[in-house]
Motif scaffolding. Sequence first.
Motif, PDB file in Angstrom:
ATOM      1  N   ALA A  11       0.817  -1.208   0.000  1.00 35.88           N
ATOM      2  CA  ALA A  11       0.000   0.000   0.000  1.00 35.88           C
ATOM      3  C   ALA A  11       0.854   1.263   0.000  1.00 35.88           C
ATOM      4  CB  ALA A  11      -0.934   0.005   1.206  1.00 35.88           C
ATOM      5  N   ASN A  12       2.099   1.157   0.504  1.00 34.65           N
ATOM      6  CA  ASN A  12       2.947   2.354   0.561  1.00 34.65           C
ATOM      7  C   ASN A  12       4.417   1.987   0.316  1.00 34.65           C
ATOM      8  OD1 ASN A  12       4.097   1.548   3.151  1.00 34.65           O
ATOM      9  ND2 ASN A  12       2.115   2.109   4.013  1.00 34.65           N
ATOM     10  N   LYS A  13       5.220   3.010   0.099  1.00 33.25           N
ATOM     11  CA  LYS A  13       6.643   2.800  -0.202  1.00 33.25           C
ATOM     12  C   LYS A  13       7.397   2.202   0.976  1.00 33.25           C
ATOM     13  CE  LYS A  13       7.162   6.377  -3.696  1.00 33.25           C
ATOM     14  NZ  LYS A  13       7.852   7.614  -4.076  1.00 33.25           N
ATOM     15  N   ASN A  14       6.992   2.542   2.196  1.00 35.98           N
ATOM     16  CA  ASN A  14       7.673   2.010   3.373  1.00 35.98           C
ATOM     17  C   ASN A  14       7.501   0.503   3.462  1.00 35.98           C
ATOM     18  OD1 ASN A  14       9.261   2.455   5.760  1.00 35.98           O
ATOM     19  ND2 ASN A  14       7.408   2.006   6.928  1.00 35.98           N
ATOM     20  N   GLY A  15       6.301   0.008   3.199  1.00 32.82           N
ATOM     21  CA  GLY A  15       6.072  -1.433   3.184  1.00 32.82           C
ATOM     22  C   GLY A  15       6.915  -2.126   2.138  1.00 32.82           C
ATOM     23  N   LEU A  16       7.005  -1.525   0.961  1.00 35.63           N
ATOM     24  CA  LEU A  16       7.839  -2.075  -0.101  1.00 35.63           C
ATOM     25  C   LEU A  16       9.303  -2.075   0.312  1.00 35.63           C
ATOM     26  CD1 LEU A  16       8.366  -3.114  -2.960  1.00 35.63           C
ATOM     27  CD2 LEU A  16       8.316  -0.720  -3.740  1.00 35.63           C
ATOM     28  N   ARG A  17       9.781  -0.991   0.914  1.00 36.38           N
ATOM     29  CA  ARG A  17      11.184  -0.897   1.361  1.00 36.38           C
ATOM     30  C   ARG A  17      11.493  -1.984   2.387  1.00 36.38           C
ATOM     31  NH1 ARG A  17      13.412   0.720   5.757  1.00 36.38           N
ATOM     32  NH2 ARG A  17      11.509   1.704   6.500  1.00 36.38           N
ATOM     33  N   ILE A  18      10.628  -2.162   3.374  1.00 40.40           N
ATOM     34  CA  ILE A  18      10.841  -3.190   4.394  1.00 40.40           C
ATOM     35  C   ILE A  18      10.874  -4.573   3.746  1.00 40.40           C
ATOM     36  CG2 ILE A  18       9.792  -4.328   6.382  1.00 40.40           C
ATOM     37  CD1 ILE A  18       8.781  -1.490   7.204  1.00 40.40           C
ATOM     38  N   HIS A  19       9.978  -4.830   2.820  1.00 35.89           N
ATOM     39  CA  HIS A  19       9.941  -6.103   2.098  1.00 35.89           C
ATOM     40  C   HIS A  19      11.259  -6.349   1.363  1.00 35.89           C
ATOM     41  CE1 HIS A  19       8.704  -9.193  -0.775  1.00 35.89           C
ATOM     42  NE2 HIS A  19       9.097  -8.378  -1.737  1.00 35.89           N
ATOM     43  N   VAL A  20      11.700  -5.380   0.578  1.00 38.55           N
ATOM     44  CA  VAL A  20      12.929  -5.540  -0.202  1.00 38.55           C
ATOM     45  C   VAL A  20      14.121  -5.769   0.718  1.00 38.55           C
ATOM     46  CG1 VAL A  20      14.551  -4.367  -1.747  1.00 38.55           C
ATOM     47  CG2 VAL A  20      12.093  -4.273  -2.213  1.00 38.55           C
ATOM     48  N   SER A  22      14.227  -6.933   3.856  1.00 31.54           N
ATOM     49  CA  SER A  22      14.195  -8.170   4.630  1.00 31.54           C
ATOM     50  C   SER A  22      14.173  -9.417   3.763  1.00 31.54           C
ATOM     51  CB  SER A  22      12.989  -8.175   5.570  1.00 31.54           C
ATOM     52  OG  SER A  22      11.783  -8.155   4.844  1.00 31.54           O
ATOM     53  N   ILE A  23      13.474  -9.397   2.644  1.00 32.69           N
ATOM     54  CA  ILE A  23      13.331 -10.590   1.819  1.00 32.69           C
ATOM     55  C   ILE A  23      14.421 -10.689   0.756  1.00 32.69           C
ATOM     56  CG2 ILE A  23      11.817 -11.841   0.213  1.00 32.69           C
ATOM     57  CD1 ILE A  23      10.864 -11.764   3.173  1.00 32.69           C
ATOM     58  N   HIS A  24      14.646  -9.640   0.007  1.00 23.12           N
ATOM     59  CA  HIS A  24      15.574  -9.709  -1.119  1.00 23.12           C
ATOM     60  C   HIS A  24      17.007  -9.330  -0.752  1.00 23.12           C
ATOM     61  CE1 HIS A  24      12.166 -10.626  -3.582  1.00 23.12           C
ATOM     62  NE2 HIS A  24      11.572  -9.483  -3.266  1.00 23.12           N
ATOM     63  N   LEU A  25      17.178  -8.434   0.208  1.00 22.50           N
ATOM     64  CA  LEU A  25      18.528  -8.053   0.631  1.00 22.50           C
ATOM     65  C   LEU A  25      18.954  -8.774   1.903  1.00 22.50           C
ATOM     66  CD1 LEU A  25      18.389  -4.203  -0.048  1.00 22.50           C
ATOM     67  CD2 LEU A  25      19.292  -6.016  -1.532  1.00 22.50           C
ATOM     68  N   ASN A  26      18.007  -9.490   2.526  1.00 23.51           N
ATOM     69  CA  ASN A  26      18.245 -10.268   3.744  1.00 23.51           C
ATOM     70  C   ASN A  26      18.811  -9.427   4.892  1.00 23.51           C
ATOM     71  OD1 ASN A  26      17.908 -12.705   5.083  1.00 23.51           O
ATOM     72  ND2 ASN A  26      20.045 -13.283   4.765  1.00 23.51           N
ATOM     73  N   ILE A  27      18.349  -8.196   5.016  1.00 22.29           N
ATOM     74  CA  ILE A  27      18.776  -7.334   6.109  1.00 22.29           C
ATOM     75  C   ILE A  27      17.982  -7.708   7.347  1.00 22.29           C
ATOM     76  CG2 ILE A  27      18.837  -4.968   6.984  1.00 22.29           C
ATOM     77  CD1 ILE A  27      19.313  -4.067   4.086  1.00 22.29           C
ATOM     78  N   LYS A  28      18.682  -8.010   8.420  1.00 20.57           N
ATOM     79  CA  LYS A  28      18.060  -8.385   9.684  1.00 20.57           C
ATOM     80  C   LYS A  28      18.685  -7.560  10.807  1.00 20.57           C
ATOM     81  CE  LYS A  28      15.957 -12.024   7.856  1.00 20.57           C
ATOM     82  NZ  LYS A  28      14.897 -11.712   6.977  1.00 20.57           N
ATOM     83  N   TYR A  29      17.928  -7.391  11.868  1.00 18.74           N
ATOM     84  CA  TYR A  29      18.397  -6.701  13.064  1.00 18.74           C
ATOM     85  C   TYR A  29      18.485  -7.747  14.166  1.00 18.74           C
ATOM     86  CZ  TYR A  29      17.294  -2.529  10.415  1.00 18.74           C
ATOM     87  OH  TYR A  29      17.267  -1.562   9.450  1.00 18.74           O
ATOM     88  N   PRO A  30      19.696  -8.259  14.459  1.00 20.91           N
ATOM     89  CA  PRO A  30      19.833  -9.333  15.438  1.00 20.91           C
ATOM     90  C   PRO A  30      19.887  -8.803  16.872  1.00 20.91           C
ATOM     91  CG  PRO A  30      21.951  -8.861  14.457  1.00 20.91           C
ATOM     92  CD  PRO A  30      20.942  -7.979  13.762  1.00 20.91           C
TER      93      PRO A  30
END
Length: 67
Positions: A11-20, A22-30
């Motif tokens: 629905a918004n750019k922020n949701g898309l950014r978080i998706h990209v 976490s899913i495609h760039l595999n960025i995680k906050y351990p």
Amino acid sequence: HKCDECESKFANKNGLRIHVESIHLNIKYPCDRCEFQSTRKIGLDQHIKNVHGGGINFNCESCDLFF
């Protein structure tokens, strides 16, 4: 907002950014206290508060004390 890498839509750019991130760039906050990982910084902050009491940990440079 459609993901360029897959068929996901948001629905918004922020949701898309978080998706990209976490899913495609595999960025995680351990978590530095356990094995938990979050896809968002706020999720990590909430985890630390709820599970570990919210305090900031400290490693003593003079000994092995960790609190």
